[in-house]
Design a protein around this motif. Structure first.
Motif, short mmCIF file in Angstrom:
data_model
loop_
_atom_site.label_atom_id
_atom_site.label_comp_id
_atom_site.label_asym_id
_atom_site.label_seq_id
_atom_site.Cartn_x
_atom_site.Cartn_y
_atom_site.Cartn_z
N ILE A 295 36.82 47.03 25.34
CA ILE A 295 35.75 46.14 25.80
C ILE A 295 36.24 44.70 25.88
CG2 ILE A 295 33.53 45.12 25.13
CD1 ILE A 295 32.83 47.85 23.88
N LEU A 296 37.07 44.29 24.93
CA LEU A 296 37.46 42.89 24.81
C LEU A 296 38.66 42.49 25.65
CD1 LEU A 296 37.09 42.46 20.93
CD2 LEU A 296 35.43 41.87 22.70
N VAL A 297 39.64 43.37 25.80
CA VAL A 297 40.92 42.96 26.39
C VAL A 297 40.84 42.77 27.90
CG1 VAL A 297 43.29 43.65 26.80
CG2 VAL A 297 42.31 43.88 24.54
N LYS A 298 40.25 43.69 28.61
CA LYS A 298 40.02 43.57 30.05
C LYS A 298 41.28 43.17 30.81
CE LYS A 298 35.42 44.12 30.18
NZ LYS A 298 34.60 44.91 31.07
N ASN A 299 42.35 43.95 30.67
CA ASN A 299 43.56 43.77 31.47
C ASN A 299 44.24 42.41 31.27
OD1 ASN A 299 43.26 46.35 32.69
ND2 ASN A 299 41.73 45.48 34.08
N SER A 300 44.31 41.95 30.04
CA SER A 300 45.10 40.76 29.72
C SER A 300 46.38 41.23 29.05
CB SER A 300 44.33 39.83 28.77
OG SER A 300 45.16 38.79 28.31
N PRO A 301 47.50 41.30 29.79
CA PRO A 301 48.74 41.85 29.23
C PRO A 301 49.19 41.13 27.96
CG PRO A 301 48.93 41.60 31.61
CD PRO A 301 47.65 40.93 31.21
N ARG A 302 49.01 39.80 27.91
CA ARG A 302 49.43 39.03 26.74
C ARG A 302 48.64 39.46 25.51
NH1 ARG A 302 48.96 32.95 25.58
NH2 ARG A 302 50.97 32.39 24.68
N ALA A 303 47.32 39.59 25.68
CA ALA A 303 46.48 40.02 24.57
C ALA A 303 46.78 41.47 24.20
CB ALA A 303 45.01 39.85 24.93
#
Length: 691
Positions: free
Chosen positions: A410-418
């Motif tokens: 739910i939180l990450v949403k395709n953020s590679p760094r995160a």
């Protein structure tokens, strides 16, 4: 007591194989202060509330609502943002509200130590004449929060009571049941409401009737400037930030007073959160970045027994203990009064990994943008773990892993760094990532992580070790002060300390009488040994942080010394070696000087002397010793027309007082001289007279 089950527990995620009827869950949020710990809190609060708003709109198993939020100090800033985060409409849930693009992230990652400093290396804040640091950059970030509040992003049905704790500089005398008392702790109760267009407005919450309640308006609607000033008042850490002049209404009467950090007496305003919620909330989340779920062993090099403290240290420690006890007593009384049964539950956050915000008395994260990002993501990670833990209770099996995976997605949403860093953290703590995969972990995060690993006590020794590890890893600082620390790890504090001392002296010049100004200037000069830069070649190594227009002071003699019938004026040239070993030379010293005869005496004349010495520091910054060869030449050539050779030896205390013994060989006049000198004369002149 029943097992802990966060309010959002009972909720089980739609993806979890649990059967449950739809039920109402109400909660409140309490956010403590902590200066740069706000970056960690920001990540935690964003993640927690993003997940909970997701449940509010998409869960078929619960009807969840937040009934109040209260905060103090840095927590006051996060309180306002948390209010907005909770009231996001379903349509705007992801609008400027992703893991690395949201109010929390920008507020805390974009305010740097250089933005806070008030000198020519930092910000210009000419109207600020009372504090060490400027909040100009914080004010710009706060304006962005208010602007976002007025955008059509919010659920039209959302109503959230929230509030700040503040401390009145001058206590207000109140009478309760005929007893007259002085009170400094006040609460500001507010309410956020979204209009028909989905735009937010803040009103006074007039429902509370207590003697420590103040309101920000006469009509009920709170203006943007008043809201920001109240938030700044709650976060005005003493000495660091300016006190805030608030206009407010107390029992219907308009008043005006100076306020500062609400965390001084009520760093965890749980009582305010309870009273704002009334009887509508049974679950209270206490966001505490200091609470650890990982227990560290003491470092073997540390002594477990505490030595006897000096009278001054004892007095300072007692002063801090008094403030700590005042803060704790408020929380203790609230817990005793409201949490004696199972009708209300406290859900305490916890943390696993070290964070930079715990360093340097909670100012550490301000030293670099990368530090604040790191702490922010640690906060996100802990919010994921805590939410899953509360959802699944004591079941750490399939439920726990599945809950973590769902919240993570739910939180990450395709953020590679995160994705890379959060999965790395999960693997470090639990042995497995949130979601299996081949992730690339940000190199800067890894360098900070490796440098912090094992740090548990957070004292100056820890920070020195942390800096050394960062330097060896090749970490590239984005802040000039941190870069200085990385370049000179043994002198990491000097540049920062010099800027702070300069600011203190300037404040005294503007606000104090002559005696206080002089005392402050002398104190700054006395402490100069601890922030004097010692690396490479330095001419007249003054401790004062000179601007270009103040370089004239370096033309003054560095040392003025008195001997028997002699006055000596000396200039210093040092080449410092970068090491911290007392038994090796710390510097090469070349010192030309003039020894002037005070009265005409037989066998004594004025002469020039050039010393070439080795300098050692058996007690760093406190005691140095040196010795070497000396070359002499009489000024009037009445006793000796040539050059004579000899030697000298000296002891230097705090780079202030130097005792020197000089022997002049093969000379027909006086051959022994003993001088007592005062060093760093240019800095002394600077602190006393330079504006």
């Amino acid at each position: 007591m029943k097992k802990f089950t966060l309010l959002l527990s009972f909720i089980l995620l739609m993806t979890l194989p649990v059967s449950a009827k739809s039920r109402q869950e109400n909660f409140s949020l309490v956010i403590s202060g902590g200066i740069s710990l706000g970056a960690y809190e920001a990540g935690y609060n964003w993640a927690l509330l993003k997940y909970m708003t997701y449940l509010k709109y998409y869960s078929t198993r619960t009807d969840i609502d937040m009934k109040s939020i209260a905060g103090a100090s840095a927590g006051a800033i996060n309180t306002l943002m948390s209010t907005l985060a909770w009231c996001r409409s379903k349509e705007a849930l992801d609008v400027n509200n992703t893991i690395d693009d949201n109010l929390f992230y920008h507020m805390w990652t974009e305010v740097d130590f250089e933005d806070l400093l008030i000198d020519k290396n930092g910000v210009q804040d000419p109207n600020n004449t009372t504090s060490l640091f400027s909040r100009r950059k914080i004010e710009k970030q706060a304006q962005k929060i208010v602007e976002e509040m007025h955008r059509p992003l919010y659920d039209r049905e959302c109503r959230v009571p929230f509030g700040f704790a503040v401390t009145r500089v001058e206590p207000k005398r109140v009478t309760i049941s005929g007893i007259s008392l002085e009170n400094k702790l006040f609460h500001i109760p507010l309410q956020f409401e979204a209009n028909a267009e989905g735009r937010g407005t803040v009103y006074d919450d007039r429902g509370l009737r207590r003697s420590n309640i103040i309101h920000l308006s006469e009509t009920g609607k709170v203006g943007d400037d008043a809201l920001k000033k109240a938030m700044f008042a709650s976060s005005a850490f003493p000495i660091a930030f300016e006190q805030v002049d608030l206009t407010y209404w107390y029992k219907g009467v308009r008043e005006n007073a100076l306020f500062l950090d609400g965390g001084v007496f009520d760093n965890v305003p749980l009582d305010l959160a309870i009273r704002l919620a009334g009887s509508r909330s049974s679950d209270y989340i206490f966001m505490d970045p200091k609470n650890m779920r990982r227990k560290y062993l003491p470092l073997s090099a540390r002594k477990l027994e505490q030595p006897q403290s000096s009278p001054v240290n004892t007095a300072i420690e007692l002063l801090f203990d008094i403030f700590s006890a005042s803060e704790s007593s408020v929380l203790y009384n609230t817990l005793s009064e409201h949490f004696g049964s199972d009708s209300r539950k406290i859900h305490l956050s916890d943390r696993y990994f070290p964070i930079t915000g715990m360093l340097l008395e909670h100012f550490g994260a301000f030293l670099d943008h990368g530090f604040r990002e790191y702490d922010y993501y640690i906060g996100v990670y802990d919010a994921i773990v805590n939410s899953a833990k509360y959802v699944c209770g004591l079941d750490n099996g399939a439920c726990f892993q599945q809950a973590k995976e769902t919240i993570y997605k739910i939180l990450v949403k395709n953020s590679p760094r995160a994705e890379g860093f959060l999965n790395f953290l999960s693997r470090e703590e639990s042995g497995e990532p949130f979601v299996p995969g081949d992730y690339k972990v940000d190199s800067d995060f890894m360098k900070i992580y490796e440098a912090l690993k094992g740090v548990s006590i957070y004292d100056m020794q820890d920070f020195h070790s942390f800096i050394n590890k960062l330097k060896s890893s090749g970490y590239r600082a984005q802040n000039a002060y941190l870069q200085h620390a990385l370049d000179y790890p043994d002198e990491w504090y000097r540049q920062t300390l010099a800027s702070i001392v300069q600011r203190v002296v300037m404040l005294e010049r503007k606000n104090s009488k002559n005696l206080s100004k002089t005392i402050t200037a002398v104190a700054a000069y006395t402490a100069g040994s601890f922030y004097r830069h010692k690396s490479g070649y330095v001419y007249n190594p003054v401790s004062a942080p000179l601007d270009q227009d103040k370089l004239w002071v370096k033309m003054l003699p560095y040392e003025v010394a008195i001997g028997k019938n002699m006055l000596s004026l000396g200039y210093e040239n040092y080449y410092f070696f970068d090491h911290n070993k007392w038994y090796l030379p710390r510097a090469l010293e070349l010192k030309p000087s003039l020894s002037l005869e005070i009265q005409n005496r037989q066998n004594q004349v004025s002469f020039a002397r050039l010393d070439a010495n080795l300098n050692f520091e058996p007690k760093r910054d406190i005691v140095s010793v040196g010795f070497g060869t000396s070359v002499f030449r009489d000024l009037d050539n009445t006793i000796d027309k040539g050059f004579d050779f000899g030697g000298n030896i000296y002891v230097d205390f705090l780079n202030m007082v130097r005792i020197t013994a000089v022997r002049r060989g093969d000379y027909t006049g006086q051959d022994w001289y003993v001088y007592v000198g005062i060093n760093d004369i240019p800095s002394f002149v600077y602190w006393l007279f330079a504006e």
